[in-house]
Design an enzyme around this catalytic site. Structure first.
Site, PDB file in Angstrom:
ATOM      1  N   LYS A 102      39.471  28.647 -36.177  1.00  0.00           N
ATOM      2  CA  LYS A 102      38.078  28.615 -35.686  1.00  0.00           C
ATOM      3  C   LYS A 102      37.275  29.802 -36.187  1.00  0.00           C
ATOM      4  O   LYS A 102      36.780  30.618 -35.409  1.00  0.00           O
ATOM      5  CB  LYS A 102      38.058  28.546 -34.159  1.00  0.00           C
ATOM      6  CG  LYS A 102      38.777  27.337 -33.596  1.00  0.00           C
ATOM      7  CD  LYS A 102      38.618  27.241 -32.081  1.00  0.00           C
ATOM      8  CE  LYS A 102      39.250  25.993 -31.519  1.00  0.00           C
ATOM      9  NZ  LYS A 102      40.706  25.919 -31.620  1.00  0.00           N
ATOM     10  N   THR A 114      36.724  21.502 -25.904  1.00  0.00           N
ATOM     11  CA  THR A 114      36.973  20.435 -24.917  1.00  0.00           C
ATOM     12  C   THR A 114      37.377  20.987 -23.550  1.00  0.00           C
ATOM     13  O   THR A 114      37.493  20.243 -22.587  1.00  0.00           O
ATOM     14  CB  THR A 114      38.061  19.468 -25.429  1.00  0.00           C
ATOM     15  OG1 THR A 114      39.105  20.223 -26.021  1.00  0.00           O
ATOM     16  CG2 THR A 114      37.504  18.510 -26.445  1.00  0.00           C
ATOM     17  N   ARG A 157      50.278  20.036 -25.527  1.00  0.00           N
ATOM     18  CA  ARG A 157      51.150  20.069 -24.346  1.00  0.00           C
ATOM     19  C   ARG A 157      51.777  18.738 -23.932  1.00  0.00           C
ATOM     20  O   ARG A 157      52.949  18.729 -23.536  1.00  0.00           O
ATOM     21  CB  ARG A 157      50.410  20.744 -23.177  1.00  0.00           C
ATOM     22  CG  ARG A 157      50.295  22.240 -23.399  1.00  0.00           C
ATOM     23  CD  ARG A 157      49.281  22.870 -22.487  1.00  0.00           C
ATOM     24  NE  ARG A 157      47.928  22.527 -22.877  1.00  0.00           N
ATOM     25  CZ  ARG A 157      46.836  22.957 -22.261  1.00  0.00           C
ATOM     26  NH1 ARG A 157      46.941  23.735 -21.206  1.00  0.00           N
ATOM     27  NH2 ARG A 157      45.641  22.622 -22.701  1.00  0.00           N
TER      28      ARG A 157
HETATM   29  O1  C5P Z   1      47.796  21.236 -25.343  1.00  0.00           O
HETATM   30  P1  C5P Z   1      46.570  20.470 -25.739  1.00  0.00           P
HETATM   31  O2  C5P Z   1      46.868  19.030 -26.071  1.00  0.00           O
HETATM   32  O3  C5P Z   1      45.433  20.658 -24.770  1.00  0.00           O
HETATM   33  O4  C5P Z   1      46.120  21.143 -27.125  1.00  0.00           O
HETATM   34  C1  C5P Z   1      44.873  20.926 -27.684  1.00  0.00           C
HETATM   35  C2  C5P Z   1      44.725  21.785 -28.899  1.00  0.00           C
HETATM   36  O5  C5P Z   1      43.477  21.532 -29.516  1.00  0.00           O
HETATM   37  C3  C5P Z   1      44.779  23.283 -28.648  1.00  0.00           C
HETATM   38  O6  C5P Z   1      45.523  23.854 -29.709  1.00  0.00           O
HETATM   39  C4  C5P Z   1      43.342  23.751 -28.715  1.00  0.00           C
HETATM   40  O7  C5P Z   1      43.218  25.038 -29.266  1.00  0.00           O
HETATM   41  C5  C5P Z   1      42.738  22.728 -29.677  1.00  0.00           C
HETATM   42  N1  C5P Z   1      41.308  22.498 -29.546  1.00  0.00           N
HETATM   43  C6  C5P Z   1      40.700  22.077 -28.373  1.00  0.00           C
HETATM   44  N2  C5P Z   1      39.342  21.875 -28.317  1.00  0.00           N
HETATM   45  C7  C5P Z   1      38.610  22.055 -29.419  1.00  0.00           C
HETATM   46  C8  C5P Z   1      39.219  22.462 -30.622  1.00  0.00           C
HETATM   47  C9  C5P Z   1      40.584  22.658 -30.650  1.00  0.00           C
HETATM   48  O8  C5P Z   1      41.388  21.875 -27.379  1.00  0.00           O
HETATM   49  N3  C5P Z   1      37.308  21.796 -29.398  1.00  0.00           N
END
Ligand code: C5P
Length: 230
Positions: free
Chosen positions: A63, A125, A204
């Site tokens: 990012k 998100t 996760r």
């Molecule tokens: O564990 P989980 O499924 O929530 O992981 C989501 C991944 O997506 C994390 O690595 C997080 O940094 C990334 N991410 C996010 N929202 C964004 C961009 C990236 O959750 N807008």
């Protein structure tokens, strides 16, 4: 017709050994691995090389958000690492995005490599957001020639409708069975597919599953069934 959506595993773990554990278990069912600030701070380019050695591809999710010169230099380094795609914050501004695109093209051309896909972060998100904000940021990013955006599945559909240009949509916050963590704008696998996502980023729900491979297989099966629907 768009190609089938792909799963990206977010390798959000503490160290190289743990990352290698998931890589060994999930490749080749999962082919793209996301290396973010957590893992990259722990082991740097070593994990990128290990993923490539295994045959996988890397989504470098650091990012980038800094002055244009610093971001351009970071993008050049990412090109040298041969990553498939990388992220940068659209909020970094048009100049930052433009020099990043130029740096990626130049460095890839100089080395005779495929240029990584440049993916813009709209609104994380984990935060609530008005759909208008995501649309405005996505529009700004695509105007600067980014290849796609990260947004929640909740906004993906409206982006597809309103933005005519062909672009990639990457959706994190996928929760196959509901949500109880820091993600706010979540969606199920089917909702993300219906909304038009090209890549589903999942961390996760797979990493913390009792059987990560079985969980990944289940998600892939769901995607396969969706793609074959009438
Ligand atoms: O564990 P989980 O499924 O929530 O992981 C989501 C991944 O997506 C994390 O690595 C997080 O940094 C990334 N991410 C996010 N929202 C964004 C961009 C990236 O959750 N807008």
């Amino acid at each position: 017709m768009r190609p089938a959506a792909k799963v990206i595993l977010a390798l959000d773990v503490d160290n190289f050994q743990r990352a290698k554990y998931f890589l060994d278990r999930l490749y080749p069912r999962i082919k793209i691995f996301k290396v973010g600030i957590h893992l990259f701070s722990a082991c740097g380019p070593r994990i990128v090389k290990a993923i490539h050695k295994k045959g996988g591809e890397v989504f470098l999710d650091l990012k980038f958000f800094d002055i244009p010169n610093s971001v351009a230099n970071a993008v050049r380094q990412a090109v040298r690492l041969r990553v498939k795609m990388l992220t940068l914050h659209i909020l970094g501004g048009a100049q930052m995005l433009a020099v990043a695109v130029k740096a990626a093209k130049e460095e890839a051309g100089r080395l005779g490599l495929k240029r990584p896909l440049l993916i813009g972060i709209t609104v994380l998100t984990s935060r609530e957001s008005k759909p208008g904000n995501v649309l405005m940021l996505a529009r700004a990013g695509l105007k600067c020639s980014l290849d796609g955006v990260v947004c929640s599945a909740r906004e993906a559909q409206s982006l597809r409708k309103r933005l005519k240009k062909r672009f990639l949509i990457i959706t994190p916050g996928i929760r196959p069975g509901g949500c109880g963590d820091d993600q706010k704008r979540t969606a199920t696998v089917k909702e993300a597919l219906r909304a038009g996502s090209d890549f589903l980023v999942i961390g996760r729900p797979i990493l913390q599953a009792k059987d990560p491979l079985a969980q990944a297989e289940g998600i892939l099966k769901e995607i396969g069934a969706y793609e074959r629907r009438d």
